[in-house]
Motif scaffolding. Structure first.
Motif, PDB file in Angstrom:
ATOM      1  N   HIS A  53       0.822  -1.213   0.000  1.00  0.00           N
ATOM      2  CA  HIS A  53       0.000   0.000   0.000  1.00  0.00           C
ATOM      3  C   HIS A  53       0.855   1.261   0.000  1.00  0.00           C
ATOM      4  CE1 HIS A  53      -3.858   2.185   0.908  1.00  0.00           C
ATOM      5  NE2 HIS A  53      -4.278   1.180   0.145  1.00  0.00           N
ATOM      6  N   THR A  54       1.995   1.209  -0.696  1.00  0.00           N
ATOM      7  CA  THR A  54       2.792   2.405  -0.946  1.00  0.00           C
ATOM      8  C   THR A  54       2.123   3.221  -2.041  1.00  0.00           C
ATOM      9  OG1 THR A  54       4.113   1.113  -2.505  1.00  0.00           O
ATOM     10  CG2 THR A  54       4.961   1.347  -0.257  1.00  0.00           C
ATOM     11  N   GLY A  55       2.496   4.491  -2.171  1.00  0.00           N
ATOM     12  CA  GLY A  55       1.921   5.308  -3.224  1.00  0.00           C
ATOM     13  C   GLY A  55       2.180   6.786  -3.100  1.00  0.00           C
ATOM     14  N   ASN A  68      -1.806  10.562  -2.914  1.00  0.00           N
ATOM     15  CA  ASN A  68      -1.093  11.837  -2.986  1.00  0.00           C
ATOM     16  C   ASN A  68      -1.683  12.654  -4.124  1.00  0.00           C
ATOM     17  OD1 ASN A  68       0.625  14.013  -3.211  1.00  0.00           O
ATOM     18  ND2 ASN A  68       2.499  12.810  -3.406  1.00  0.00           N
ATOM     19  N   PRO A  69      -2.582  13.610  -3.837  1.00  0.00           N
ATOM     20  CA  PRO A  69      -3.205  14.395  -4.913  1.00  0.00           C
ATOM     21  C   PRO A  69      -2.201  15.093  -5.817  1.00  0.00           C
ATOM     22  CG  PRO A  69      -4.357  14.751  -2.842  1.00  0.00           C
ATOM     23  CD  PRO A  69      -3.126  13.954  -2.516  1.00  0.00           C
ATOM     24  N   GLY A 228      -1.156  17.301  -1.306  1.00  0.00           N
ATOM     25  CA  GLY A 228       0.029  16.525  -1.626  1.00  0.00           C
ATOM     26  C   GLY A 228       0.950  17.209  -2.614  1.00  0.00           C
ATOM     27  N   VAL A 229       2.200  16.762  -2.619  1.00  0.00           N
ATOM     28  CA  VAL A 229       3.197  17.258  -3.559  1.00  0.00           C
ATOM     29  C   VAL A 229       4.076  16.088  -3.988  1.00  0.00           C
ATOM     30  CG1 VAL A 229       4.744  17.902  -1.655  1.00  0.00           C
ATOM     31  CG2 VAL A 229       5.078  18.921  -3.923  1.00  0.00           C
ATOM     32  N   ILE A 239      10.232  11.749  -4.876  1.00  0.00           N
ATOM     33  CA  ILE A 239       9.855  11.875  -3.469  1.00  0.00           C
ATOM     34  C   ILE A 239       8.498  12.571  -3.402  1.00  0.00           C
ATOM     35  CG2 ILE A 239      12.186  11.871  -2.511  1.00  0.00           C
ATOM     36  CD1 ILE A 239      12.082  14.909  -2.438  1.00  0.00           C
ATOM     37  N   GLY A 240       7.749  12.280  -2.353  1.00  0.00           N
ATOM     38  CA  GLY A 240       6.427  12.875  -2.220  1.00  0.00           C
ATOM     39  C   GLY A 240       6.008  13.003  -0.774  1.00  0.00           C
ATOM     40  N   ALA A 241       5.019  13.851  -0.548  1.00  0.00           N
ATOM     41  CA  ALA A 241       4.438  14.039   0.781  1.00  0.00           C
ATOM     42  C   ALA A 241       2.952  14.295   0.622  1.00  0.00           C
ATOM     43  CB  ALA A 241       5.109  15.185   1.531  1.00  0.00           C
TER      44      ALA A 241
END
Length: 455
Positions: A53-55, A68-69, A228-229, A239-241
């Motif tokens: 369930h990574t993403g 992550n929008p 999200g970014v 990379i994302g948040a």
């Protein structure tokens, strides 16, 4: 011979118990709003479930609206439709005084539906509907912990419209508005059979409760944001948040229904002046904790994708829980209104996963999650098995045509156990406070099926 019940003392204690039950129902609804605990966590995509369930740092098309929008802005599709459904079969065991008591749970089927479309080459929008929680737990009517919980059915529904803007070639941001509502249906014993037998001085009911209550309530819609970014460092690394805001979940009414062990017990308890309590309207606004996801992904070559996420859930928002009864007379409000402390702590969930493209039409996936518990074992009420869980996953996808993907995943949930977990409860008949102590175990099987279509 059964002793005569002192109805004045009984009612005083009954008011105290009802306060705790109503608070439990309201807090259950608050408990639903955050992504930690419960068997339903991490079943929002069959495809990503296979990767643990990574993403957060992956480009998932329409499914990015949940994960992550910001990643949605990297989509090059005119229309992207996806959906997943998961069948969860969960079982728990409580060991009390050397005897095992098992749940009798049914099958739960949380789902997610996503539709995204292109407005401009660098601007995407869409909407998601998903049920992040939807299972229940059934400890049965007559287990020895019935005064804590017999059966719970919990549901939360989320609708999220989203927009995502790819600002530069390597950077995209997105925001979704979350509209959430939920319901809770709770059964628990008011008078355990053991308490009734102790008061009577003889064994009459055993574990069968003398009286139980059903509580049913629904929350209002609450609003929050999912922001999200995603930054693509190069062709191999991203990379994302993702941040989901804290929300206030309001519950303003509920209904109660009493059930008795038999007609004789019902006759003994029928004279209790319970009308005002049964019709009481309660109100509460509980903070649903924030959720912060950070992640990274790595593509060593065209066939491999590796990802890792960490999720922080702000459970320390539950410092206290306030319950009010605005329609009751002031003297009853003084008895029923409560501002009680909570003892949850922040929790972390760790995700790792990998995908390998076997052919142009088939992918294999493998993943693992570790979901840590925020629950205090000295205040352990088994509405859901609140323990740290290890969750290995596998999955694959097949594309019979380029636009259509059929996805399958399987997750096994292995609870690490909660030994010597305890919870206080009030014995109304014998006018004392008891502590229920048990060792808990749980596991679950969760196969998931998904479809996606793009063009």
């Amino acid at each position: 011979m059964v002793k005569k019940i002192n109805f004045v003392d009984f009612l005083t204690n009954f008011v105290s118990i009802m306060k705790k039950i109503v608070i439990a129902a309201a807090s259950l609804l608050a408990f639903l709003g955050a992504n930690a605990e419960g068997y339903q966590i991490n079943t929002l995509s069959a495809k990503q479930l296979g990767m643990g369930h990574t993403g957060t740092a992956l480009k998932l098309g329409s499914e990015s609206m949940i994960f992550n929008p910001g990643a949605l802005g990297f989509s090059d599709k005119t229309l992207d439709i996806s959906g997943s459904v998961t069948a969860i079969k969960a079982d728990a065991t409580a060991t009390h005084q050397g005897v095992d008591y098992k749940t009798d749970n049914g099958l739960s089927t949380p789902l997610a539906l996503n539709v995204a479309f292109r407005i401009y080459d660098n601007l995407q929008a869409g909407i998601s509907f998903y049920t992040p929680y939807g299972s229940g737990i059934n400890w049965t009517k007559s287990w020895p912990g019935s005064m804590l919980n017999q059966k719970v059915d919990l549901k939360v529904y989320n609708v999220q419209p989203t927009v995502s803007w790819r600002i530069t070639k390597n950077l995209s941001v997105g925001v979704g508005m979350m509209l959430s509502w939920g319901s809770v249906n709770l059964d628990k014993a008011l008078i355990p059979g053991s308490a009734f037998d102790e008061y009577a001085g003889q064994t009459i009911l055993g574990h069968t409760p003398a009286a139980s209550v059903n509580l049913d309530g629904t929350s209002h819609v609450s609003l929050g944001a999912n922001v999200g970014v995603l930054y693509e460092i190069n062709r191999k690394w991203s990379i994302g948040a993702n941040f989901r805001t804290k929300m206030g979940m309001k519950m303003t009414s509920g209904t109660a229904k009493l059930n008795y062990a038999n007609e004789n017990i019902a006759g003994m308890l029928a004279a209790l002046p319970l009308g005002q309590i049964n019709e009481a309207t309660f109100a509460s606004e509980m903070p649903c904790p924030y959720v912060l996801n950070v992640g990274g992904s790595f593509k060593p070559d065209d066939r491999w994708t590796i990802a890792a996420d960490v999720t922080l859930t702000g459970w320390n928002a539950y410092k206290n829980l306030e319950i009010t009864f605005p329609e009751l007379p002031e003297q009853l409000q003084a008895i029923f209104n409560q501002d009680i402390p909570k003892k949850y702590k922040n929790s972390l969930t760790y995700h790792v996963g990998a995908q390998y493209a076997v052919t142009d039409r088939a992918d294999l996936r493998l993943g693992l999650m570790v979901d840590t518990s925020p629950v205090n074992r000295d205040c352990y009420n088994p509405e859901t098995p609140g323990m740290t869980k290890i969750e290995p996953t596998v999955g694959f996808s097949f594309r019979p045509v380029r636009q259509l993907s059929i996805d399958f995943a399987f997750m096994y949930v292995a609870g690490l156990g909660a030994d010597d977990a305890r919870c206080e409860y009030r014995d109304m008949l014998n006018q004392k406070t008891n502590i229920f102590v048990a060792d808990y175990k749980c596991h679950a099987f969760a196969p998931s099926l998904g479809l996606s279509y793009t063009f």
